[in-house]
Design a protein around this motif. Structure first.
Motif, mmCIF file in Angstrom:
data_model
loop_
_atom_site.group_PDB
_atom_site.id
_atom_site.type_symbol
_atom_site.label_atom_id
_atom_site.label_comp_id
_atom_site.label_asym_id
_atom_site.label_seq_id
_atom_site.Cartn_x
_atom_site.Cartn_y
_atom_site.Cartn_z
ATOM 1 N N GLU A 122 122.931 33.296 91.420
ATOM 2 C CA GLU A 122 122.917 34.440 92.164
ATOM 3 C C GLU A 122 123.407 34.543 92.990
ATOM 4 O OE1 GLU A 122 118.438 35.547 93.803
ATOM 5 O OE2 GLU A 122 118.291 34.694 91.731
ATOM 6 N N LEU A 123 124.007 33.505 93.295
ATOM 7 C CA LEU A 123 124.814 34.228 95.560
ATOM 8 C C LEU A 123 126.245 33.963 94.306
ATOM 9 C CD1 LEU A 123 122.850 31.482 97.184
ATOM 10 C CD2 LEU A 123 121.845 34.173 96.935
ATOM 11 N N ARG A 124 126.859 34.106 93.591
ATOM 12 C CA ARG A 124 128.486 33.833 93.810
ATOM 13 C C ARG A 124 128.605 34.543 94.318
ATOM 14 N NH1 ARG A 124 125.339 36.435 89.100
ATOM 15 N NH2 ARG A 124 126.157 38.167 88.338
ATOM 16 N N ASP A 125 128.865 36.175 93.990
ATOM 17 C CA ASP A 125 129.503 36.849 95.230
ATOM 18 C C ASP A 125 129.303 36.767 96.492
ATOM 19 O OD1 ASP A 125 130.149 38.167 92.434
ATOM 20 O OD2 ASP A 125 128.747 39.239 92.297
ATOM 21 N N ALA A 134 120.506 33.378 103.940
ATOM 22 C CA ALA A 134 119.802 34.078 103.815
ATOM 23 C C ALA A 134 119.027 34.569 101.940
ATOM 24 C CB ALA A 134 119.638 35.686 103.854
ATOM 25 N N GLY A 135 119.920 33.896 101.041
ATOM 26 C CA GLY A 135 119.858 34.377 99.643
ATOM 27 C C GLY A 135 119.341 33.025 99.145
#
Length: 216
Positions: A122-125, A134-135
């Motif tokens: 989900e946080l790959r970018d 925050a993610g």
């Protein structure tokens, strides 16, 4: 006033029980089951919707306008007895006693690794540490931790969890807490120190993590 409050609570419990046992219902159907008018049922539903206990969804009837059907929310489901926490504790203790510490540690690690794969995907970018925190907070909130985060004046980041949906399991074995701290560390990287500074299991109101600014 006491009689009104008691009557209101009884009506709320009855309406929620009907939706729990009969499934989603229209306002007219609820009024019929409750033995009251549709208008009275509508007023009760409006109050429960404001409290976040029910929500209306459209259901197609094939012809004409869709019907408005009332469903219980997750908050409403949580008001009913649930033995899953007790079962989780029993399973954790049984695994430790029957299969040994190594087996329980492997189970906890597998849970952490599954979460890590999900978080990293989900946080790959997302590159900046602040954005990754925050993610993480957003993901944790969806998982029921009621998470928040902010930046202190010195640039330190705080990740706060106001609720612990796995508290029973964590109480049975704090390996779950260690795994979650390790999860945050892996998501943020070894060069971003993460330290737990408040812990619900230490009789604190919440769990809180201090995240040092990434070195330049």
């Amino acid at each position: 006033m006491e009689n009104y409050a008691s009557s209101s609570t009884a009506a709320t419990d009855k309406l929620l029980t009907v939706l729990k046992t009969h499934g989603p219902q229209t306002t007219a159907e609820l009024g019929q089951v409750l033995g009251t008018t549709s208008e009275n049922a509508r007023q009760q539903l409006g109050r429960l919707a404001a409290e976040g206990l029910v929500e209306a969804r459209a259901r197609s009837r094939g012809v004409g306008r869709p019907a408005q059907v009332w469903h219980l929310t997750e908050a409403a489901h949580a008001r009913f007895p649930d033995a899953h926490a007790e079962l989780a504790v029993q399973l954790i203790r049984s695994i430790g006693e029957t299969l040994g510490r190594d087996a329980l540690d492997a189970l906890i690690a597998a849970r952490r690794d599954d979460a890590l794969a999900h978080y990293m995907a989900e946080l790959r970018d997302v590159v900046a540490v602040k954005d990754r925190v925050a993610g993480i907070a957003a993901i944790r909130s969806r998982e029921g931790y009621m998470a928040d985060w902010w930046e202190e004046a010195d640039g330190t980041l705080l990740l706060v969890e106001n609720h612990c949906p796995i508290c029973a399991a964590a109480t049975a074995d704090q390996g779950f807490c260690r795994a979650e701290l390790d999860l945050f560390q892996r998501v943020l990287g070894d060069d971003v120190p993460v330290r737990r500074i408040e812990h619900i299991l230490d009789d604190r109101r919440r769990c809180a993590y201090r995240i040092a600014p990434a070195p330049v």
